[in-house]
Write a protein that holds these residues in place. Structure first.
Motif, PDB file in Angstrom:
ATOM      1  N   LEU A  83     -15.507  -1.249   6.229  1.00 42.86           N
ATOM      2  CA  LEU A  83     -16.010   0.121   6.325  1.00 42.86           C
ATOM      3  C   LEU A  83     -17.411   0.212   5.724  1.00 42.86           C
ATOM      4  N   PRO A  84     -18.128   1.326   5.990  1.00 44.98           N
ATOM      5  CA  PRO A  84     -19.418   1.500   5.317  1.00 44.98           C
ATOM      6  C   PRO A  84     -19.244   1.366   3.801  1.00 44.98           C
ATOM      7  N   ALA A  85     -20.219   0.726   3.180  1.00 41.64           N
ATOM      8  CA  ALA A  85     -20.147   0.440   1.741  1.00 41.64           C
ATOM      9  C   ALA A  85     -19.811   1.698   0.955  1.00 41.64           C
ATOM     10  N   GLY A  86     -18.846   1.579   0.052  1.00 42.19           N
ATOM     11  CA  GLY A  86     -18.423   2.703  -0.760  1.00 42.19           C
ATOM     12  C   GLY A  86     -17.827   2.251  -2.078  1.00 42.19           C
ATOM     13  N   ASN A  87     -18.391   1.192  -2.655  1.00 44.13           N
ATOM     14  CA  ASN A  87     -17.884   0.636  -3.912  1.00 44.13           C
ATOM     15  C   ASN A  87     -16.435   0.174  -3.796  1.00 44.13           C
ATOM     16  N   TYR A  88     -16.091  -0.418  -2.635  1.00 41.79           N
ATOM     17  CA  TYR A  88     -14.781  -1.051  -2.480  1.00 41.79           C
ATOM     18  C   TYR A  88     -14.858  -2.377  -3.229  1.00 41.79           C
ATOM     19  N   VAL A  89     -14.005  -2.548  -4.221  1.00 32.82           N
ATOM     20  CA  VAL A  89     -14.081  -3.750  -5.043  1.00 32.82           C
ATOM     21  C   VAL A  89     -12.735  -4.435  -5.150  1.00 32.82           C
ATOM     22  N   TRP A  90     -12.794  -5.720  -5.448  1.00 37.51           N
ATOM     23  CA  TRP A  90     -11.615  -6.575  -5.461  1.00 37.51           C
ATOM     24  C   TRP A  90     -11.643  -7.465  -6.689  1.00 37.51           C
ATOM     25  N   THR A  91     -10.479  -7.809  -7.174  1.00 38.95           N
ATOM     26  CA  THR A  91     -10.345  -8.741  -8.289  1.00 38.95           C
ATOM     27  C   THR A  91     -10.012 -10.103  -7.695  1.00 38.95           C
ATOM     28  N   ILE A  92     -10.945 -11.031  -7.793  1.00 35.86           N
ATOM     29  CA  ILE A  92     -10.778 -12.366  -7.228  1.00 35.86           C
ATOM     30  C   ILE A  92     -10.616 -13.330  -8.394  1.00 35.86           C
ATOM     31  N   ARG A  93      -9.477 -14.015  -8.436  1.00 34.22           N
ATOM     32  CA  ARG A  93      -9.172 -14.877  -9.584  1.00 34.22           C
ATOM     33  C   ARG A  93      -8.610 -16.225  -9.142  1.00 34.22           C
ATOM     34  N   ASN A  94      -8.960 -17.235  -9.900  1.00 33.49           N
ATOM     35  CA  ASN A  94      -8.494 -18.588  -9.677  1.00 33.49           C
ATOM     36  C   ASN A  94      -7.059 -18.742 -10.170  1.00 33.49           C
ATOM     37  N   THR A  95      -6.240 -19.449  -9.394  1.00 33.45           N
ATOM     38  CA  THR A  95      -4.896 -19.831  -9.821  1.00 33.45           C
ATOM     39  C   THR A  95      -4.765 -21.341  -9.583  1.00 33.45           C
ATOM     40  N   ASP A  96      -3.648 -21.912  -9.950  1.00 33.81           N
ATOM     41  CA  ASP A  96      -3.423 -23.336  -9.725  1.00 33.81           C
ATOM     42  C   ASP A  96      -3.375 -23.707  -8.244  1.00 33.81           C
ATOM     43  N   THR A  97      -3.143 -22.721  -7.364  1.00 34.13           N
ATOM     44  CA  THR A  97      -3.002 -23.009  -5.935  1.00 34.13           C
ATOM     45  C   THR A  97      -4.085 -22.359  -5.079  1.00 34.13           C
ATOM     46  N   GLY A  98      -5.164 -21.909  -5.665  1.00 33.34           N
ATOM     47  CA  GLY A  98      -6.244 -21.257  -4.928  1.00 33.34           C
ATOM     48  C   GLY A  98      -6.523 -19.891  -5.513  1.00 33.34           C
ATOM     49  N   TYR A  99      -7.493 -19.217  -4.952  1.00 32.52           N
ATOM     50  CA  TYR A  99      -7.869 -17.894  -5.436  1.00 32.52           C
ATOM     51  C   TYR A  99      -6.942 -16.819  -4.873  1.00 32.52           C
ATOM     52  N   THR A 100      -6.706 -15.785  -5.664  1.00 32.99           N
ATOM     53  CA  THR A 100      -6.058 -14.575  -5.171  1.00 32.99           C
ATOM     54  C   THR A 100      -7.139 -13.513  -5.025  1.00 32.99           C
ATOM     55  N   ILE A 101      -6.947 -12.620  -4.068  1.00 34.67           N
ATOM     56  CA  ILE A 101      -7.823 -11.466  -3.881  1.00 34.67           C
ATOM     57  C   ILE A 101      -6.915 -10.251  -3.993  1.00 34.67           C
ATOM     58  N   GLN A 102      -7.175  -9.427  -5.000  1.00 34.79           N
ATOM     59  CA  GLN A 102      -6.352  -8.253  -5.251  1.00 34.79           C
ATOM     60  C   GLN A 102      -7.232  -7.022  -5.378  1.00 34.79           C
ATOM     61  N   ASP A 103      -6.615  -5.851  -5.278  1.00 33.41           N
ATOM     62  CA  ASP A 103      -7.340  -4.612  -5.467  1.00 33.41           C
ATOM     63  C   ASP A 103      -7.845  -4.545  -6.908  1.00 33.41           C
ATOM     64  N   GLY A 104      -8.722  -3.583  -7.199  1.00 33.03           N
ATOM     65  CA  GLY A 104      -9.282  -3.436  -8.533  1.00 33.03           C
ATOM     66  C   GLY A 104      -8.236  -3.211  -9.601  1.00 33.03           C
ATOM     67  N   GLY A 105      -7.120  -2.607  -9.248  1.00 33.63           N
ATOM     68  CA  GLY A 105      -6.037  -2.368 -10.195  1.00 33.63           C
ATOM     69  C   GLY A 105      -5.067  -3.537 -10.307  1.00 33.63           C
ATOM     70  N   VAL A 106      -5.293  -4.596  -9.541  1.00 32.59           N
ATOM     71  CA  VAL A 106      -4.495  -5.817  -9.546  1.00 32.59           C
ATOM     72  C   VAL A 106      -3.024  -5.516  -9.239  1.00 32.59           C
ATOM     73  N   THR A 107      -2.797  -4.746  -8.174  1.00 32.86           N
ATOM     74  CA  THR A 107      -1.423  -4.395  -7.797  1.00 32.86           C
ATOM     75  C   THR A 107      -0.978  -5.020  -6.478  1.00 32.86           C
ATOM     76  N   VAL A 108      -1.926  -5.343  -5.586  1.00 34.42           N
ATOM     77  CA  VAL A 108      -1.581  -5.905  -4.279  1.00 34.42           C
ATOM     78  C   VAL A 108      -2.489  -7.096  -3.968  1.00 34.42           C
ATOM     79  N   PHE A 109      -2.076  -7.906  -2.981  1.00 34.49           N
ATOM     80  CA  PHE A 109      -2.768  -9.145  -2.633  1.00 34.49           C
ATOM     81  C   PHE A 109      -3.210  -9.159  -1.180  1.00 34.49           C
ATOM     82  N   TRP A 110      -4.332  -9.863  -0.898  1.00 30.15           N
ATOM     83  CA  TRP A 110      -4.699 -10.201   0.469  1.00 30.15           C
ATOM     84  C   TRP A 110      -3.872 -11.414   0.874  1.00 30.15           C
ATOM     85  N   GLY A 111      -3.456 -11.456   2.128  1.00 27.51           N
ATOM     86  CA  GLY A 111      -2.704 -12.602   2.621  1.00 27.51           C
ATOM     87  C   GLY A 111      -2.586 -12.552   4.130  1.00 27.51           C
ATOM     88  N   VAL A 112      -1.775 -13.423   4.669  1.00 29.16           N
ATOM     89  CA  VAL A 112      -1.418 -13.390   6.091  1.00 29.16           C
ATOM     90  C   VAL A 112       0.095 -13.490   6.167  1.00 29.16           C
TER      91      VAL A 112
END
Length: 139
Positions: A83-112
């Motif tokens: 979407l048009p830029a609107g301060n959409y931010v994500w918490t991207i963190r390293n784990t033992d099996t790769g990075y996770t991408i979560q919402d700013g509140g760290v409640t949900v994950f990107w995946g397939v």
């Protein structure tokens, strides 16, 4: 072996899912246009698979398609949309099996849901599944 940094440094990346497709192909997040779901498609050098990671603050980062940096990855109806830029931010963190991408509140994950060419990149509860893990390949 070099340890992954706690989060990716600002820059341009292909974001590749940890799980290979049934045909042993790597799947990268692909930009499909404004207000369209992002999909995981076979990794190529396509400009549609180039994402700009920028620091928003010390904890979160924004994710924008390189070809349309006035847009940002955002939370659609259960999937990642752009979407048009609107301060959409994500918490991207390293784990033992790769990075996770979560919402700013760290409640949900990107995946397939399924690691197949063309799968929508979903946003949902954490499963611990490797389909919710990503690699950031510097471009």
């Amino acid at each position: 072996m070099t340890a992954l940094p706690p989060r990716p440094a600002p820059g341009v990346y292909a974001i590749v899912n940890r799980v290979l497709s049934p045909n042993d192909e790597r799947l990268a997040i692909t930009f499909n246009g404004s207000d369209q779901p992002a999909t995981a498609t076979v990794r190529t050098d396509s400009p549609a698979q180039r994402w700009v990671i920028a620091d928003y603050d010390t904890r979160t980062q924004s994710v924008s398609p390189q070809s349309s940096q006035n847009l940002q990855a955002a939370w659609g109806s259960g999937f990642v949309t752009v979407l048009p830029a609107g301060n959409y931010v994500w918490t991207i963190r390293n784990t033992d099996t790769g990075y996770t991408i979560q919402d700013g509140g760290v409640t949900v994950f990107w995946g397939v849901a399924n690691a197949v060419d063309g799968a929508e990149v979903t946003i949902g509860d954490g499963t611990g599944n490797e389909k919710q893990r990503w690699f950031f390949e510097k471009i």
